[in-house]
Structures are given as structure tokens and as C-alpha cells.
Write an enzyme that holds these catalytic residues in place. Structure first.
Site, PDB file in Angstrom:
ATOM      1  N   LEU A 148       0.862  -1.117   0.584  1.00 54.92           N
ATOM      2  CA  LEU A 148       0.288   0.125   0.523  1.00 54.92           C
ATOM      3  C   LEU A 148       0.732   1.201   0.465  1.00 54.92           C
ATOM      4  O   LEU A 148       1.389   1.208   0.573  1.00 54.92           O
ATOM      5  CB  LEU A 148      -1.017  -0.202   1.334  1.00 54.92           C
ATOM      6  CG  LEU A 148      -1.672  -1.106   1.227  1.00 54.92           C
ATOM      7  CD1 LEU A 148      -2.820  -1.546   2.847  1.00 54.92           C
ATOM      8  CD2 LEU A 148      -3.006  -1.147   0.339  1.00 54.92           C
ATOM      9  N   LYS A 192      14.779  -0.385   6.414  1.00 57.07           N
ATOM     10  CA  LYS A 192      14.608   0.332   5.236  1.00 57.07           C
ATOM     11  C   LYS A 192      14.089   2.380   5.657  1.00 57.07           C
ATOM     12  O   LYS A 192      15.094   2.758   3.988  1.00 57.07           O
ATOM     13  CB  LYS A 192      13.063  -0.733   4.808  1.00 57.07           C
ATOM     14  CG  LYS A 192      12.016   0.634   4.021  1.00 57.07           C
ATOM     15  CD  LYS A 192      12.551   0.117   1.976  1.00 57.07           C
ATOM     16  CE  LYS A 192      12.434   1.296   0.916  1.00 57.07           C
ATOM     17  NZ  LYS A 192      11.036   0.628   0.708  1.00 57.07           N
ATOM     18  N   LYS A 212       7.838  11.211   1.600  1.00 55.64           N
ATOM     19  CA  LYS A 212       7.411  10.459   3.079  1.00 55.64           C
ATOM     20  C   LYS A 212       8.182   9.552   3.897  1.00 55.64           C
ATOM     21  O   LYS A 212       8.336   9.488   4.790  1.00 55.64           O
ATOM     22  CB  LYS A 212       6.141   9.534   1.610  1.00 55.64           C
ATOM     23  CG  LYS A 212       5.351   8.280   2.371  1.00 55.64           C
ATOM     24  CD  LYS A 212       4.931   7.735   2.345  1.00 55.64           C
ATOM     25  CE  LYS A 212       5.804   6.682   1.498  1.00 55.64           C
ATOM     26  NZ  LYS A 212       5.312   5.048   1.674  1.00 55.64           N
TER      27      LYS A 212
END
Length: 299
Positions: free
Chosen positions: A71, A177, A247
Site C-alpha cells: 500500500l 528500510k 514520505k
């Protein structure tokens, strides 16, 4: 896990990365795969690989032993989990939900606790690398999970990832990550600065990057983002955009702030991302910031 019935895998989110990952699961896992997306096109394409479309989240959760999420953000993951008749409401004991997206560490750990209350497992396995790698099954994934859950998931992850690292308990995959991307973005700033200074000093840009790649300045970013994007000035849309990169960087900055680390390098990148968005390049491939770095002071 019981092996007397064929396991069913659910997949939610069939975007740029999700669709090829789902296809690889369907082709290689030996499991039945069911999927859900707001867009009908990827479901139509995946039908050829034997992926069955679900009526919605409830239908998918009721049929799946393991559910993968791909997502756009942690915010979307959290709302899908917590909405009425969402993932949490439908979760059952023994079910494993795997977040392949990049999400904030605190969101990931909170969801882990909420799923645990229902006897289910929520783990993070954010993926890195490109769409081409997703199609080839050569992504990298950083996993936050208990070792026994990790061992159950490893053969499934191996259908789309060639590098699979267990980074620690839930949330640690997200940490890795987020930091991976933070280092990449900071390096892109450095190679953009070098390009601007070097070319203005009369050095041929191809010679610049080629020579740096043979010294201690060599990096993946230099060879990939520098030589393939910054040098030719190629910053396409539908690649890893400034908006998406920003983001991920915000997650790194939030984490640094929570842990009282002064991440000045990351703050510099954030300023360049904002400038690129202001210039109308938010949808372009993130090394587009090199255009701004090469312009000199705007005042």
C-alpha cells in the site's frame, strides 16, 4: 501451519510493486492466491496468472492464511486495519499479515500489538529496489518478525525477493528500510553537488562520475542514480518520485526526533525535496533534485 489443505495467500494493493509481487507469488508459491485492489485493471491482468479477485477485505481475510499488503503508506495500512470490518476485525488466530510497504515504526509496532490481541501476527517486510526487480523476483526485503514466523514466510518472500534479511523483532524491518533510503537520498545530494561543482570547474560529467566510481566516493547511488539519471537528465514519472521519497524521509526524520538524534544531513535532503515539489517536480524521479542543486542560489 497445517499442510492438509492448500494454503491460500491474500494480496491487497496491486500498484507498481504489488502487481508483479502478486504475480510471482501466484506463479511460484504453490499456493492459491486471492487479491483485492480498488482498480480493476491489475486484477484483470493477474487473472491470467490464476489470481482470483475478492469481493472485498472481509472476503479476502476469510479465505487467506497469509495476507500481504502493498500500500502507498503506513497511514493507508493503519486505516485499512482499523476501519469497520477491516483487517483487524476480520483477523483470526494463526493468521499472518505482512506489510510490504514502508510504514512508520510506531504504527507497525502498534498494529503488531493489536493483531496479537486477536491471536494473529502482524509483521513488517518492506521491499527495496525497482519495479523491474519486482518483476524479475529480485527485490530485497527487510523483515521484522519472530524467527518462527520468519521461517514460515521465507519461502513466500523468496518468490519475489532474492535478498531476505531478518532484521530483528517487529518494526526493525521498517527501521532498516527507512535508514537505507535516508542514506541513499543523502548520497544523491552529495553526487549532485559534485556534478554541479565539477562540471562548472570544466570537468566532463561522464569523466567525473566514471573517475569517482573508481575511488572511495564509489557507491550504488553514484553508479545507479548518478550515471543513469543525473548524467542523462532522465527523471521520469511513475518511478520512485520525490513525493514518495519525501514520505520515507519524513519517517526517518520522525524516528531521529523521537530518539533525539540530530540528523542534519537528512534535514538538508528534506529541504531539497520541498524545493523540487515547489518547482512542480513532485511526481518526477527523486534525483531530479540535482537540477535545483546545479542552479546555484535562487535569491
Amino acid at each position: 501451519m497445517n499442510h492438509h489443505h492448500q494454503r491460500t495467500i491474500g494480496f491487497i494493493g496491486l500498484g507498481v510493486m504489488g502487481e508483479p509481487m502478486c504475480r510471482n507469488l501466484a506463479r511460484k508459491s504453490g499456493c492459491a492466491v486471492v487479491a483485492s485492489d480498488i482498480s480493476p485493471e491489475p486484477l484483470r491482468r493477474l487473472a491470467e496468472a490464476g489470481v482470483e479477485a475478492c469481493a472485498g477485505i472481509e472476503d479476502l481475510m476469510s479465505r487467506s492464511d497469509v495476507v500481504f499488503l502493498s500500500l502507498p503508506s503506513g497511514e493507508v495500512v493503519a486505516s485499512l486495519a482499523r476501519q469497520d470490518r477491516g483487517l483487524l476485525a476480520c483477523a483470526r488466530p494463526g493468521q499472518i499479515v505482512v506489510d510490504l510497504s514502508t510504514s512508520p515504526v510506531d504504527t507497525t509496532r502498534a498494529l503488531h500489538r493489536e493483531f496479537a490481541e486477536r491471536g494473529a501476527s502482524f509483521v513488517d517486510a518492506p521491499v527495496a529496489r525497482t519495479r523491474a526487480a519486482a518483476e524479475a523476483g529480485t527485490l530485497a526485503t527487510m523483515v521484522g518478525a519472530e524467527p518462527e514466523i520468519f521461517e514460515q514466510l521465507r519461502p513466500l518472500l523468496a518468490t519475489f525477493a532474492s535478498d531476505i534479511a531478518l532484521c530483528g523483532p517487529v518494526g526493525c524491518g521498517q527501521v532498516l528500510k527507512i535508514l537505507n533510503n535516508m542514506i541513499l537520498f543523502e548520497t544523491v545530494v552529495a553526487i549532485s553537488e559534485a556534478m554541479a561543482i565539477g562540471t562548472r570547474s570544466g570537468v566532463d560529467p561522464t569523466v567525473l562520475y566514471d573517475t569517482l566510481s573508481k575511488g572511495s566516493a564509489d557507491s550504488f547511488a553514484l553508479r545507479n542514480h548518478g550515471m543513469r539519471a543525473i548524467l542523462p537528465g532522465a527523471f521520469p514519472e511513475r518511478a520512485f518520485s520525490v513525493n514518495y521519497a519525501r514520505k520515507d524521509l519524513r519517517y526517518a526524520l520522525e524516528l531521529a526526533k523521537d530518539l533525539k538524534v540530530e540528523a542534519r544531513g537528512a534535514e538538508v535532503v528534506d529541504g531539497w525535496f520541498q524545493a523540487a515539489i515547489d518547482a512542480g517536480w513532485g511526481e518526477n524521479y527523486h534525483p531530479v533534485i540535482s537540477r535545483l542543486i546545479g542552479q546555484g542560489p535562487s535569491r
